[in-house]
Design an enzyme around this catalytic site. Structure first.
Site, PDB file in Angstrom:
ATOM      1  N   ASP A  78       0.838  -1.207   0.000  1.00 23.78           N
ATOM      2  CA  ASP A  78       0.000   0.000   0.000  1.00 23.78           C
ATOM      3  C   ASP A  78       0.870   1.252   0.000  1.00 23.78           C
ATOM      4  OD1 ASP A  78       0.818  -0.518   2.553  1.00 23.78           O
ATOM      5  OD2 ASP A  78      -1.153  -0.466   3.478  1.00 23.78           O
ATOM      6  N   GLU A 138      -5.872   3.710   4.024  1.00 17.49           N
ATOM      7  CA  GLU A 138      -6.289   4.295   5.306  1.00 17.49           C
ATOM      8  C   GLU A 138      -7.755   4.702   5.288  1.00 17.49           C
ATOM      9  OE1 GLU A 138      -4.477   4.239   7.908  1.00 17.49           O
ATOM     10  OE2 GLU A 138      -2.387   4.198   7.281  1.00 17.49           O
TER      11      GLU A 138
END
Ligand SMILES: [Zn+2]
Length: 408
Positions: A78, A138
């Protein structure tokens, strides 16, 4: 292939992957659109394989083809940062108001190094590897978007295994790899509750419909609900993160509305559903008891990170074969954080792996943790992580090739 040789080879990458990581650390971007970040990452993996970019978000899949046909393995990294103003004092600290406070800059550098290791040994690769560079971890469901868009299918077949890694600035000693079978990280979602009454004079609440008392009862009742209606062996966390009611300059006015928001963490789909059901009726009934109205809204939630037991066994063995004894530990308890790698694990069996990146001069028990504006990650752990992830890909594909042979 000897995995310890891959580790030695990865060590030779240290300066390069540190440079990639520190460059990325200075250009943190937020959410699903990370153009500068993706550009820097893709420049570092140029020529290693086919690149498949999304048209809606800044995700990319690097497709590395082995010299021999076989199944596909997915490795996910990520890329997004947090809206945190960095206060680490590092020479390469970010100054743009965002911060790689969750270490995703290390993840990208691990992805770059892993891609180089695998591509260098493509002659021994018995299948394909997809390197996922994913934005929006997130709370933006970047993994979900990539799966919905079919990014995991670009090799023409569904991967047979998926692995991801997460570094921590505390939690574990530097260089220790941890994972566990089954539930490893929580399902995470939000709940917003609004109480509506009618306003009035603070001197005579019986003439109004005062919503704050209902909200106060409801907030504490939620914790009793967690304690009394859910098994202690399948935990639930409900934490209220904000409350809003009235005006801080006035005490003699009864407001019309009061509201609060909470994050909800669960470790089973059953509990995720139960929380919705129980909390809704509790909130509505408390409101009714106080003569006011309530509404309850739940956000979409990320699922539980659920590791495949066989994949976890493989991680334990491969870490030891790659880096030697003492570098792997079973994670003693799940973590209440959420992680959208869970969406990938819902499609493809695999494991998420934690990696201690506590700086050498800090104590992992007290070091500033991920998401802190002072969190510091030791990027010397990157090469070992590259070696472990590359070894996992080779291990899965070698085993599949052996099995296919024995069937013939
Ligand atoms: Zn993170």
């Amino acid at each position: 292939m000897k995995y310890s040789d891959l580790a030695a080879e990865a060590n030779g990458y240290l300066n390069v992957v540190q440079e990639v990581r520190r460059d990325l650390h200075q250009i943190p971007e937020f959410g699903l659109q990370l153009p500068k970040t993706l550009e820097r990452v893709l420049a570092s993996v140029h020529g290693l394989g086919e690149i498949h970019k999304s048209e809606t978000i800044t995700s990319a899949v690097l497709h590395i083809k082995g010299s021999q046909p076989g199944p596909t393995v997915l490795l996910r990294f990520d890329m997004d940062a947090l809206a945190v103003v960095e206060d680490t004092g590092l020479p390469y600290a970010s100054t743009n108001g965002y911060m790689h406070a969750c270490g995703h800059d290390l993840h990208m550098a691990i992805g770059v190094g892993t891609a180089h290791l695998i591509a260098t040994h493509a002659a021994e690769l018995k299948g394909d590897v997809l390197i996922f560079f994913q934005p929006g971890e997130e709370g933006h469901n970047g993994a979900g978007v990539m799966i919905d868009e079919g990014a995991h299918l670009v090799s023409g077949q569904k991967p047979i295994a998926a692995f991801g890694v997460h570094v921590f600035s505390g939690l574990a000693p530097r260089g220790l790899f941890l994972t566990k079978p089954g539930a490893m990280m929580a399902s995470a979602g939000d709940m917003v509750v609004r109480f509506k009454g009618s306003g009035g004079h603070g001197s005579s609440p019986w003439l109004a419909k005062e919503p704050i008392s209902a909200m106060a009862e409801a907030m504490s009742a939620l914790q009793t609900m967690v304690a009394k209606r859910f098994s202690v062996f399948d935990p639930v966390v409900i934490n209220i993160g904000w409350v809003q009611a009235g005006d801080p300059h006035t005490t003699n006015v009864i407001p019309e509305e009061a509201s609060f928001g909470a994050t909800i963490r669960t470790f089973s789909p059953e509990n995720t559903e139960k929380v919705r059901e129980y909390a809704s009726s509790l909130m509505l009934d408390i409101a009714k008891g106080f003569g006011v109205e309530a509404s309850v809204e739940f956000s979409p939630y990320s699922p539980v990170v659920f590791n495949d037991a066989a994949a976890v066994d493989r991680v334990a063995r491969v870490v030891t074969e790659t880096l030697g004894e003492g570098r792997y530990m079973t994670l003693p308890t799940p973590m209440t954080g959420g992680e959208d790698f869970s969406v990938i694990l819902n499609e493809i069996p695999g494991a998420f792996i934690f990696l201690g990146a506590t700086p050498a001069d800090a104590d992992y028990k007290t070091a500033d943790f991920n998401h802190s504006n002072r969190a510091v990650f030791d990027d010397s752990v990157i090469p070992d992580a590259c070696a472990v992830l590359a070894s996992l890909a080779f291990d899965v594909l070698d085993e599949a090739a052996l099995k296919a042979k024995s069937v013939e």
